[in-house]
Each structure stands twice: as C-alpha cells, then as structure tokens.
Design a protein around this motif. Structure first.
Motif, PDB file in Angstrom:
ATOM      1  N   VAL A  14       0.851  -1.193   0.000  1.00 19.89           N
ATOM      2  CA  VAL A  14       0.000   0.000   0.000  1.00 19.89           C
ATOM      3  C   VAL A  14       0.886   1.241   0.000  1.00 19.89           C
ATOM      4  O   VAL A  14       0.750   2.125  -0.847  1.00 19.89           O
ATOM      5  CB  VAL A  14      -0.949   0.001   1.212  1.00 19.89           C
ATOM      6  CG1 VAL A  14      -1.850   1.240   1.189  1.00 19.89           C
ATOM      7  CG2 VAL A  14      -1.790  -1.265   1.235  1.00 19.89           C
ATOM      8  N   ILE A  15       1.809   1.322   0.941  1.00 16.24           N
ATOM      9  CA  ILE A  15       2.862   2.344   0.941  1.00 16.24           C
ATOM     10  C   ILE A  15       4.183   1.591   1.012  1.00 16.24           C
ATOM     11  O   ILE A  15       4.483   0.948   2.019  1.00 16.24           O
ATOM     12  CB  ILE A  15       2.717   3.322   2.116  1.00 16.24           C
ATOM     13  CG1 ILE A  15       1.405   4.107   1.998  1.00 16.24           C
ATOM     14  CG2 ILE A  15       3.906   4.272   2.170  1.00 16.24           C
ATOM     15  CD1 ILE A  15       1.141   5.057   3.155  1.00 16.24           C
ATOM     16  N   LEU A  40      -4.903  -4.645   7.260  1.00 12.44           N
ATOM     17  CA  LEU A  40      -3.883  -3.643   6.983  1.00 12.44           C
ATOM     18  C   LEU A  40      -2.793  -3.723   8.050  1.00 12.44           C
ATOM     19  O   LEU A  40      -3.092  -3.779   9.245  1.00 12.44           O
ATOM     20  CB  LEU A  40      -4.510  -2.247   6.975  1.00 12.44           C
ATOM     21  CG  LEU A  40      -3.681  -1.130   6.343  1.00 12.44           C
ATOM     22  CD1 LEU A  40      -3.619  -1.320   4.835  1.00 12.44           C
ATOM     23  CD2 LEU A  40      -4.292   0.231   6.677  1.00 12.44           C
ATOM     24  N   PHE A  41      -1.539  -3.731   7.616  1.00 10.42           N
ATOM     25  CA  PHE A  41      -0.390  -3.839   8.513  1.00 10.42           C
ATOM     26  C   PHE A  41       0.458  -2.570   8.387  1.00 10.42           C
ATOM     27  O   PHE A  41       0.980  -2.283   7.301  1.00 10.42           O
ATOM     28  CB  PHE A  41       0.451  -5.065   8.168  1.00 10.42           C
ATOM     29  CG  PHE A  41      -0.289  -6.365   8.284  1.00 10.42           C
ATOM     30  CD1 PHE A  41      -0.169  -7.153   9.420  1.00 10.42           C
ATOM     31  CD2 PHE A  41      -1.109  -6.816   7.254  1.00 10.42           C
ATOM     32  CE1 PHE A  41      -0.853  -8.356   9.532  1.00 10.42           C
ATOM     33  CE2 PHE A  41      -1.800  -8.019   7.353  1.00 10.42           C
ATOM     34  CZ  PHE A  41      -1.663  -8.788   8.505  1.00 10.42           C
ATOM     35  N   VAL A  42       0.596  -1.840   9.473  1.00 12.37           N
ATOM     36  CA  VAL A  42       1.323  -0.568   9.474  1.00 12.37           C
ATOM     37  C   VAL A  42       2.526  -0.666  10.398  1.00 12.37           C
ATOM     38  O   VAL A  42       2.402  -1.126  11.538  1.00 12.37           O
ATOM     39  CB  VAL A  42       0.407   0.588   9.944  1.00 12.37           C
ATOM     40  CG1 VAL A  42       1.172   1.904   9.965  1.00 12.37           C
ATOM     41  CG2 VAL A  42      -0.836   0.692   9.073  1.00 12.37           C
ATOM     42  N   ARG A  43       3.696  -0.227   9.908  1.00 10.47           N
ATOM     43  CA  ARG A  43       4.882  -0.209  10.766  1.00 10.47           C
ATOM     44  C   ARG A  43       5.735   1.001  10.438  1.00 10.47           C
ATOM     45  O   ARG A  43       5.887   1.397   9.281  1.00 10.47           O
ATOM     46  CB  ARG A  43       5.665  -1.506  10.636  1.00 10.47           C
ATOM     47  CG  ARG A  43       5.856  -2.044   9.239  1.00 10.47           C
ATOM     48  CD  ARG A  43       6.194  -3.515   9.292  1.00 10.47           C
ATOM     49  NE  ARG A  43       6.621  -4.049   8.012  1.00 10.47           N
ATOM     50  CZ  ARG A  43       6.913  -5.328   7.810  1.00 10.47           C
ATOM     51  NH1 ARG A  43       6.838  -6.189   8.809  1.00 10.47           N
ATOM     52  NH2 ARG A  43       7.305  -5.760   6.622  1.00 10.47           N
ATOM     53  N   ILE A  44       6.262   1.602  11.512  1.00  5.67           N
ATOM     54  CA  ILE A  44       7.031   2.834  11.416  1.00  5.67           C
ATOM     55  C   ILE A  44       8.289   2.666  12.266  1.00  5.67           C
ATOM     56  O   ILE A  44       8.203   2.378  13.465  1.00  5.67           O
ATOM     57  CB  ILE A  44       6.214   4.036  11.929  1.00  5.67           C
ATOM     58  CG1 ILE A  44       4.918   4.175  11.115  1.00  5.67           C
ATOM     59  CG2 ILE A  44       7.036   5.317  11.858  1.00  5.67           C
ATOM     60  CD1 ILE A  44       3.922   5.136  11.720  1.00  5.67           C
ATOM     61  N   VAL A 191       8.765   4.122   6.919  1.00  5.20           N
ATOM     62  CA  VAL A 191       7.342   3.789   6.895  1.00  5.20           C
ATOM     63  C   VAL A 191       7.085   2.663   5.896  1.00  5.20           C
ATOM     64  O   VAL A 191       7.649   2.658   4.797  1.00  5.20           O
ATOM     65  CB  VAL A 191       6.514   5.028   6.488  1.00  5.20           C
ATOM     66  CG1 VAL A 191       5.054   4.659   6.300  1.00  5.20           C
ATOM     67  CG2 VAL A 191       6.674   6.131   7.500  1.00  5.20           C
ATOM     68  N   GLU A 192       6.236   1.726   6.291  1.00  2.00           N
ATOM     69  CA  GLU A 192       5.772   0.694   5.357  1.00  2.00           C
ATOM     70  C   GLU A 192       4.357   0.285   5.736  1.00  2.00           C
ATOM     71  O   GLU A 192       4.056   0.086   6.918  1.00  2.00           O
ATOM     72  CB  GLU A 192       6.683  -0.531   5.366  1.00  2.00           C
ATOM     73  CG  GLU A 192       6.286  -1.578   4.334  1.00  2.00           C
ATOM     74  CD  GLU A 192       7.229  -2.770   4.294  1.00  2.00           C
ATOM     75  OE1 GLU A 192       7.513  -3.249   3.194  1.00  2.00           O
ATOM     76  OE2 GLU A 192       7.659  -3.221   5.374  1.00  2.00           O
ATOM     77  N   VAL A 193       3.485   0.175   4.733  1.00  2.00           N
ATOM     78  CA  VAL A 193       2.116  -0.282   4.953  1.00  2.00           C
ATOM     79  C   VAL A 193       1.826  -1.397   3.949  1.00  2.00           C
ATOM     80  O   VAL A 193       1.954  -1.209   2.735  1.00  2.00           O
ATOM     81  CB  VAL A 193       1.088   0.854   4.787  1.00  2.00           C
ATOM     82  CG1 VAL A 193      -0.321   0.319   5.034  1.00  2.00           C
ATOM     83  CG2 VAL A 193       1.403   2.013   5.729  1.00  2.00           C
ATOM     84  N   LEU A 194       1.447  -2.557   4.471  1.00  2.00           N
ATOM     85  CA  LEU A 194       1.111  -3.715   3.649  1.00  2.00           C
ATOM     86  C   LEU A 194      -0.343  -4.119   3.908  1.00  2.00           C
ATOM     87  O   LEU A 194      -0.924  -3.752   4.933  1.00  2.00           O
ATOM     88  CB  LEU A 194       2.023  -4.898   3.978  1.00  2.00           C
ATOM     89  CG  LEU A 194       3.522  -4.707   3.762  1.00  2.00           C
ATOM     90  CD1 LEU A 194       4.288  -5.899   4.331  1.00  2.00           C
ATOM     91  CD2 LEU A 194       3.834  -4.527   2.291  1.00  2.00           C
TER      92      LEU A 194
END
Length: 204
Positions: A14-15, A40-44, A191-194
């Motif tokens: 996604v990002i 949705l998986f968000v990691r920063i 930042v990564e969004v999967l």
C-alpha cells in the motif's frame, strides 16, 4: 460436506517502504471494491535516536462514492512512540532462520522493544525483542528473514511502532495517511504499509 475457505493475496504494498521526513505526510489509496475486505499492517521505524515531539499518526479514511469524494475522518492509529530511541549495529554474523541477533551493545534495550533492522537496505526487516541475552545479544521472538553480517554492520534501532492488523470492510476504497507533520524534533522515520486482501471464497 464442501468446505469453504477464503482466498487471500498476501504482501500487497500500500505504501512501499520509504523514508518519511519530519513535517511530511505520505498517503496512498487502497481499492477494496472487488474484495471482501483486507487486513492492513502498518509499521514505522526510526532512522535516528532523537525523541519525537509528538509521534507519528496514521489515519485510515473510507472514501465516499468510490473514491470520488474525500471523507477526512476515520480510524486513527497513534500518535506513536515519541521517546528517544536506542541505536546499535550488527557486529556478529546472524544467520537467517535463527532468532539471535548479535549487536555491538544492548545497553538500554528491553524485552518487548520493537525494532527495525537494516532499514533502507535489501535486508530490511522488523522484529520484537523477546529477551536481552547479554551485553551483545538480543533474542527475537521469531527467526530472522535475512542474514545480517558483521561486515555489513546493519543499524538496529528500537522504538518502532508496529500496529496490530486493522480489518477493513470490502466494497469500498480507503485513503491510508501517515502523518509526521506535527513534530518539531526527530529525524526521518521509515514507513511501510502492507495489506492482506480477502479476495474470494473457494469451495473444496
């Protein structure tokens, strides 16, 4: 009796993993109009150690009229951690498939720390510290995906924000927004969004 199982598509970007500068925002659309839904998986992760003023915020907004009209309110994750991070480097060969990471120092590291290993490299991965074994070893709660060598000297930083998966209902589009615009201190973050999309049902 037939068994119905979901059909998933894993690791939908996604990002894509990227550096996000302080006072910046990055966003992307996630189209689930033809899907049952998605996790949705968000990691920063940190790229420095300076404390952030407020922490990074993530917003997930459902859009109206199949993305033709914005709706700037929705699910809010964060703001994330703002405390100063600890930084160390890999200084002992740590093979993929094992869960011990050899580092230069574990001072001020603790069980439960989420961390980013090798951010910005082809070996980038995220982990959680299960236990501090010694002054130079971290026990992770899952095996490494990549080999990290002493010669590579990959950076390891804690105070990462790794959020629990967020379920999004299908039949709609969403804006995913990572907002680092409210901080006056701190370096860039990674930042990564999967997503894992629930595409259809299969009867076997």
């Amino acid at each position: 009796m037939p068994l119905t199982t979901p059909v998933w598509t894993d690791n939908v970007s996604v990002i894509a993993s990227q550096a996000l500068a302080r006072n910046a925002v990055v966003s992307a659309a996630l189209d689930l109009r033809s899907k049952h839904g998605a996790f949705l998986f968000v990691r920063i992760g940190r790229t420095g150690t300076t404390a952030l003023t407020n922490g990074v915020e993530v917003r997930i907004n459902r859009t109206l009229n199949n993305n033709a009209v914005e709706h700037p309110a929705g699910i809010v994750l964060g703001p994330g951690l703002s405390a100063a991070a600890q930084s160390t480097t890999v200084n002992a060969d740590s093979a993929s498939g094992q869960n011990v990471l050899g580092v230069a120092s574990t001072t001020s590291w603790a069980a439960g720390d989420y961390c980013l290993i090798g951010g910005g490299t082809a070996r980038e991965e995220w982990a959680r510290v299960a236990r501090v074994i010694s002054s130079t070893q971290l026990l992770l709660d899952r095996n490494l995906r990549f080999t990290h060598t002493a010669a590579q000297g990959d950076t390891v930083r804690n105070k990462a924000d790794i959020y629990p998966p967020v379920w999004l209902q299908g039949g709609a589009t969403y804006d995913v927004i990572v907002d680092y615009g409210d901080d006056t201190a701190g370096e860039a973050v990674r930042v990564e969004v999967l997503a894992q999309t629930y595409d259809s049902d299969q009867t076997v």
